[in-house]
Design a protein around this motif. Structure first.
Motif, PDB file in Angstrom:
ATOM      1  N   ALA A 101      -4.191  -5.893  -2.176  1.00  0.00           N
ATOM      2  CA  ALA A 101      -3.660  -4.977  -3.191  1.00  0.00           C
ATOM      3  C   ALA A 101      -2.234  -5.399  -3.507  1.00  0.00           C
ATOM      4  O   ALA A 101      -1.371  -5.446  -2.627  1.00  0.00           O
ATOM      5  CB  ALA A 101      -3.689  -3.545  -2.668  1.00  0.00           C
ATOM      6  N   CYS A 102      -1.983  -5.740  -4.773  1.00  0.00           N
ATOM      7  CA  CYS A 102      -0.694  -6.317  -5.167  1.00  0.00           C
ATOM      8  C   CYS A 102      -0.153  -5.662  -6.433  1.00  0.00           C
ATOM      9  O   CYS A 102      -0.893  -5.095  -7.237  1.00  0.00           O
ATOM     10  CB  CYS A 102      -0.839  -7.816  -5.436  1.00  0.00           C
ATOM     11  N   ALA A 103       1.144  -5.798  -6.594  1.00  0.00           N
ATOM     12  CA  ALA A 103       1.818  -5.455  -7.841  1.00  0.00           C
ATOM     13  C   ALA A 103       3.053  -6.329  -7.946  1.00  0.00           C
ATOM     14  O   ALA A 103       3.506  -6.915  -6.957  1.00  0.00           O
ATOM     15  CB  ALA A 103       2.194  -3.974  -7.873  1.00  0.00           C
ATOM     16  N   ALA A 104       3.590  -6.436  -9.146  1.00  0.00           N
ATOM     17  CA  ALA A 104       4.841  -7.180  -9.320  1.00  0.00           C
ATOM     18  C   ALA A 104       5.956  -6.474  -8.555  1.00  0.00           C
ATOM     19  O   ALA A 104       5.915  -5.245  -8.378  1.00  0.00           O
ATOM     20  CB  ALA A 104       5.182  -7.277 -10.799  1.00  0.00           C
ATOM     21  N   PRO A 105       6.969  -7.199  -8.090  1.00  0.00           N
ATOM     22  CA  PRO A 105       8.028  -6.567  -7.290  1.00  0.00           C
ATOM     23  C   PRO A 105       8.762  -5.451  -8.027  1.00  0.00           C
ATOM     24  O   PRO A 105       9.270  -4.516  -7.394  1.00  0.00           O
ATOM     25  CB  PRO A 105       8.949  -7.734  -6.943  1.00  0.00           C
ATOM     26  N   GLY A 106       8.815  -5.500  -9.366  1.00  0.00           N
ATOM     27  CA  GLY A 106       9.501  -4.462 -10.125  1.00  0.00           C
ATOM     28  C   GLY A 106       8.632  -3.275 -10.491  1.00  0.00           C
ATOM     29  O   GLY A 106       9.106  -2.332 -11.137  1.00  0.00           O
ATOM     30  N   HIS A 107       7.371  -3.304 -10.099  1.00  0.00           N
ATOM     31  CA  HIS A 107       6.460  -2.198 -10.428  1.00  0.00           C
ATOM     32  C   HIS A 107       6.890  -0.935  -9.684  1.00  0.00           C
ATOM     33  O   HIS A 107       7.349  -0.988  -8.539  1.00  0.00           O
ATOM     34  CB  HIS A 107       5.037  -2.583 -10.041  1.00  0.00           C
ATOM     35  N   HIS A 159       6.220  -0.022  -5.985  1.00  0.00           N
ATOM     36  CA  HIS A 159       7.061  -0.546  -4.897  1.00  0.00           C
ATOM     37  C   HIS A 159       8.322   0.282  -4.712  1.00  0.00           C
ATOM     38  O   HIS A 159       9.037   0.098  -3.721  1.00  0.00           O
ATOM     39  CB  HIS A 159       7.430  -2.015  -5.168  1.00  0.00           C
ATOM     40  N   ALA A 160       8.602   1.157  -5.652  1.00  0.00           N
ATOM     41  CA  ALA A 160       9.794   2.001  -5.534  1.00  0.00           C
ATOM     42  C   ALA A 160       9.530   3.239  -4.688  1.00  0.00           C
ATOM     43  O   ALA A 160      10.460   3.961  -4.312  1.00  0.00           O
ATOM     44  CB  ALA A 160      10.282   2.415  -6.923  1.00  0.00           C
ATOM     45  N   SER A 161       8.259   3.500  -4.400  1.00  0.00           N
ATOM     46  CA  SER A 161       7.919   4.681  -3.601  1.00  0.00           C
ATOM     47  C   SER A 161       8.356   4.480  -2.154  1.00  0.00           C
ATOM     48  O   SER A 161       8.277   3.370  -1.610  1.00  0.00           O
ATOM     49  CB  SER A 161       6.409   4.936  -3.653  1.00  0.00           C
ATOM     50  N   ASN A 162       8.799   5.545  -1.555  1.00  0.00           N
ATOM     51  CA  ASN A 162       9.183   5.484  -0.147  1.00  0.00           C
ATOM     52  C   ASN A 162       7.939   5.689   0.721  1.00  0.00           C
ATOM     53  O   ASN A 162       7.141   6.578   0.483  1.00  0.00           O
ATOM     54  CB  ASN A 162      10.220   6.574   0.174  1.00  0.00           C
ATOM     55  N   GLY A 163       7.810   4.866   1.715  1.00  0.00           N
ATOM     56  CA  GLY A 163       6.690   5.009   2.639  1.00  0.00           C
ATOM     57  C   GLY A 163       5.420   4.389   2.107  1.00  0.00           C
ATOM     58  O   GLY A 163       5.397   3.672   1.104  1.00  0.00           O
ATOM     59  N   GLU A 164       4.331   4.701   2.798  1.00  0.00           N
ATOM     60  CA  GLU A 164       3.040   4.117   2.459  1.00  0.00           C
ATOM     61  C   GLU A 164       2.392   4.871   1.303  1.00  0.00           C
ATOM     62  O   GLU A 164       2.633   6.051   1.086  1.00  0.00           O
ATOM     63  CB  GLU A 164       2.127   4.154   3.687  1.00  0.00           C
ATOM     64  N   LEU A 165       1.537   4.143   0.582  1.00  0.00           N
ATOM     65  CA  LEU A 165       0.866   4.698  -0.589  1.00  0.00           C
ATOM     66  C   LEU A 165      -0.557   5.111  -0.223  1.00  0.00           C
ATOM     67  O   LEU A 165      -1.207   4.492   0.619  1.00  0.00           O
ATOM     68  CB  LEU A 165       0.810   3.657  -1.708  1.00  0.00           C
ATOM     69  N   ASP A 166      -1.045   6.138  -0.913  1.00  0.00           N
ATOM     70  CA  ASP A 166      -2.435   6.533  -0.735  1.00  0.00           C
ATOM     71  C   ASP A 166      -3.147   6.481  -2.082  1.00  0.00           C
ATOM     72  O   ASP A 166      -2.554   6.163  -3.119  1.00  0.00           O
ATOM     73  CB  ASP A 166      -2.536   7.932  -0.115  1.00  0.00           C
ATOM     74  N   GLY A 167      -4.429   6.826  -2.063  1.00  0.00           N
ATOM     75  CA  GLY A 167      -5.224   6.758  -3.277  1.00  0.00           C
ATOM     76  C   GLY A 167      -4.737   7.663  -4.379  1.00  0.00           C
ATOM     77  O   GLY A 167      -4.821   7.307  -5.566  1.00  0.00           O
ATOM     78  N   GLU A 168      -4.210   8.841  -4.031  1.00  0.00           N
ATOM     79  CA  GLU A 168      -3.723   9.766  -5.046  1.00  0.00           C
ATOM     80  C   GLU A 168      -2.576   9.162  -5.839  1.00  0.00           C
ATOM     81  O   GLU A 168      -2.480   9.341  -7.046  1.00  0.00           O
ATOM     82  CB  GLU A 168      -3.280  11.076  -4.379  1.00  0.00           C
ATOM     83  N   ARG A 169      -1.719   8.420  -5.132  1.00  0.00           N
ATOM     84  CA  ARG A 169      -0.570   7.791  -5.815  1.00  0.00           C
ATOM     85  C   ARG A 169      -1.047   6.689  -6.751  1.00  0.00           C
ATOM     86  O   ARG A 169      -0.471   6.486  -7.825  1.00  0.00           O
ATOM     87  CB  ARG A 169       0.401   7.228  -4.777  1.00  0.00           C
ATOM     88  N   SER A 182       6.762 -13.376  -6.669  1.00  0.00           N
ATOM     89  CA  SER A 182       6.445 -12.810  -7.983  1.00  0.00           C
ATOM     90  C   SER A 182       5.322 -11.773  -7.886  1.00  0.00           C
ATOM     91  O   SER A 182       5.094 -11.016  -8.831  1.00  0.00           O
ATOM     92  CB  SER A 182       6.078 -13.920  -8.970  1.00  0.00           C
ATOM     93  N   LEU A 183       4.637 -11.742  -6.755  1.00  0.00           N
ATOM     94  CA  LEU A 183       3.682 -10.683  -6.444  1.00  0.00           C
ATOM     95  C   LEU A 183       3.957 -10.198  -5.026  1.00  0.00           C
ATOM     96  O   LEU A 183       4.236 -11.007  -4.131  1.00  0.00           O
ATOM     97  CB  LEU A 183       2.240 -11.182  -6.543  1.00  0.00           C
ATOM     98  N   LYS A 184       3.871  -8.877  -4.831  1.00  0.00           N
ATOM     99  CA  LYS A 184       4.110  -8.308  -3.507  1.00  0.00           C
ATOM    100  C   LYS A 184       2.935  -7.412  -3.107  1.00  0.00           C
ATOM    101  O   LYS A 184       2.451  -6.629  -3.931  1.00  0.00           O
ATOM    102  CB  LYS A 184       5.395  -7.476  -3.501  1.00  0.00           C
ATOM    103  N   PRO A 185       2.492  -7.524  -1.854  1.00  0.00           N
ATOM    104  CA  PRO A 185       1.430  -6.633  -1.384  1.00  0.00           C
ATOM    105  C   PRO A 185       1.898  -5.177  -1.421  1.00  0.00           C
ATOM    106  O   PRO A 185       3.071  -4.881  -1.145  1.00  0.00           O
ATOM    107  CB  PRO A 185       1.188  -7.096   0.060  1.00  0.00           C
ATOM    108  N   LEU A 186       1.010  -4.282  -1.768  1.00  0.00           N
ATOM    109  CA  LEU A 186       1.328  -2.860  -1.802  1.00  0.00           C
ATOM    110  C   LEU A 186       1.209  -2.262  -0.401  1.00  0.00           C
ATOM    111  O   LEU A 186       0.264  -2.581   0.343  1.00  0.00           O
ATOM    112  CB  LEU A 186       0.379  -2.125  -2.746  1.00  0.00           C
ATOM    113  N   PRO A 187       2.126  -1.378  -0.040  1.00  0.00           N
ATOM    114  CA  PRO A 187       2.099  -0.775   1.300  1.00  0.00           C
ATOM    115  C   PRO A 187       1.118   0.402   1.376  1.00  0.00           C
ATOM    116  O   PRO A 187       1.515   1.565   1.458  1.00  0.00           O
ATOM    117  CB  PRO A 187       3.550  -0.314   1.485  1.00  0.00           C
TER     118      PRO A 187
END
Length: 300
Positions: free
Chosen positions: A168-174, A177-187, A250-255
Motif C-alpha cells: 500500500a503506497c502513496a506519494a510522500p506529499g499525499h 502521510h500527514a496523518s499521525n499514527g497508523e491508518l485504518d480502512g475508515e481513513r 517518490s513512493l512511500k509505504p502507507l502506515p
C-alpha cells in the motif's frame, strides 16, 4: 527469360568463400567438373562474367559482386524456408500463442523469451498481456496454448511460478502521510484508490481492498503507478514494479494497521499438456527456469 537456380548461386557463393573450384567442390561434396559446369552455365545464362582469377584465388567481378549480394538474400530465405519445413516435419509449431498476466516481472519474460529465441528459431511467438481473469478467458476459449495466470482456472492443472508482493503506497506529499499514527480502512475510504481493470470478459473479478468510495480504474499497471506517484491516488502496487520509486522516495509505504502488504501467486498453465508441442514445452520450461532465477535474486 533467364532462369537461374538457387543451386547455381550456392555454388558461386561457395567458390568465393572457399577461394577456388577445387575447394568449393570439397565443401559441397561434389566433383570439380560439376562445380565448374554450374558456374559456366550461370555465366552463360546471365551473359556476364561473374569470376576472375587473382593469383591462386577466384574472386568476383564487379558485376558478380552486385548479383551475388542480391542472390545471397534469396539463399538466406531459402535456408530459413527449409529449416522451417524441417521443424514442422519434426512437429514444431509454426506459431505459439501465450497469455501472460501483467503481474509477471519483465525480467522473467525477457529471460524466457531470450532462451526461447536461441532454441526455437522457426516458431513465431504471440504474447498477449492479460489481467486477472484474462488468462482464464484465453485458456477457456482456446486462444492460448500456454498461460501465466493469477489462479489455476477450473478444469486445468498448473504449476506455481512465483509470489508477488503488493505494498500500500502513496506519494510522500499525499495527505495520508500527514496523518499521525497508523491508518485504518475508515481513513482510506475518503481517498481516491487506483485499481487495475480485469481484462477478462467471461467472469471478470475484483481483487484486493476496494473500500474507497472513489476508485480510478486503469488498464495498465504503469498507469496506476504513475497516478500514485503523481499524488492523485493511493494503491497497492507490486513491489517489483516500484523498486526505483521506493528507493528514491517518490513512493512511500502507507502506515496501515493491517493489510499494508498482500501477496499474489502466479501459475504456469498449459491448455493441453498431453498434446503440447515441443515449442510450447520448451517455453514452459524456460518460464519455470526464469521464474526460479527471479525468486533466487529476490531472496538475496
Amino acid at each position: 527469360m533467364v532462369k537461374t537456380t538457387l543451386e547455381q548461386w550456392q555454388v558461386l557463393q561457395a567458390i568465393v568463400e572457399a577461394g577456388g573450384f577445387a575447394q568449393a567442390a570439397e565443401k559441397l561434396h561434389r566433383s570439380q567438373s560439376a562445380v565448374s559446369y554450374a558456374v559456366a552455365r550461370l555465366q552463360e545464362q546471365l551473359g556476364v562474367a561473374l569470376l576472375r582469377q587473382e593469383g591462386r584465388r577466384m574472386r568476383l567481378t564487379a558485376e558478380g559482386e552486385v548479383l551475388l549480394r542480391e542472390a545471397e538474400e534469396l539463399l538466406r530465405h531459402a535456408d530459413r524456408l527449409e529449416r522451417r519445413a524441417g521443424s514442422l516435419a519434426r512437429g514444431w509449431e509454426p506459431e505459439l500463442t501465450v497469455a501472460l498476466d501483467s503481474l509477471l516481472p519483465a525480467e522473467v519474460v525477457l529471460a524466457a523469451c531470450g532462451d526461447f529465441a536461441d532454441h526455437c528459431h522457426e516458431t513465431r511467438l504471440q504474447l498477449h498481456e492479460v489481467v486477472m481473469s484474462g488468462a482464464d478467458d484465453a485458456l477457456y476459449q482456446g486462444k492460448a496454448a500456454l498461460a501465466v495466470a493469477s489462479r489455476v482456472p477450473q478444469g486445468f492443472l498448473g504449476d506455481w511460478l512465483l509470489d508477488a508482493e503488493f505494498i500500500a503506497c502513496a506519494a510522500p506529499g499525499h495527505r495520508l502521510h500527514a496523518s499521525n499514527g497508523e491508518l485504518d480502512g475508515e481513513r482510506l475510504k475518503g481517498e481516491v484508490q487506483v485499481v487495475l481493470r480485469d481484462s477478462g470478459i467471461r467472469q471478470p473479478r475484483d481483487e484486493g481492498w476496494l473500500g474507497a468510495h472513489q476508485r480510478w480504474t486503469v488498464s495498465q499497471p504503469e498507469t496506476g503507478i504513475a497516478m500514485v506517484e503523481a499524488g492523485l491516488a493511493f494503491g497497492w502496487l507490486a513491489r517489483h514494479r516500484i523498486r526505483r520509486q521506493l528507493a528514491d522516495g517518490s513512493l512511500k509505504p502507507l502506515p496501515l494497521k493491517s493489510g499494508a502488504v498482500r501477496r499474489a501467486s502466479l501459475y504456469l498453465v498449459q491448455a493441453e499438456p498431453s498434446s503440447a508441442g515441443p515449442a510450447c514445452l520448451y517455453l514452459a520450461d524456460a518460464l519455470r527456469g526464469a521464474a526460479a532465477e527471479w525468486r533466487s535474486g529476490c531472496a538475496q
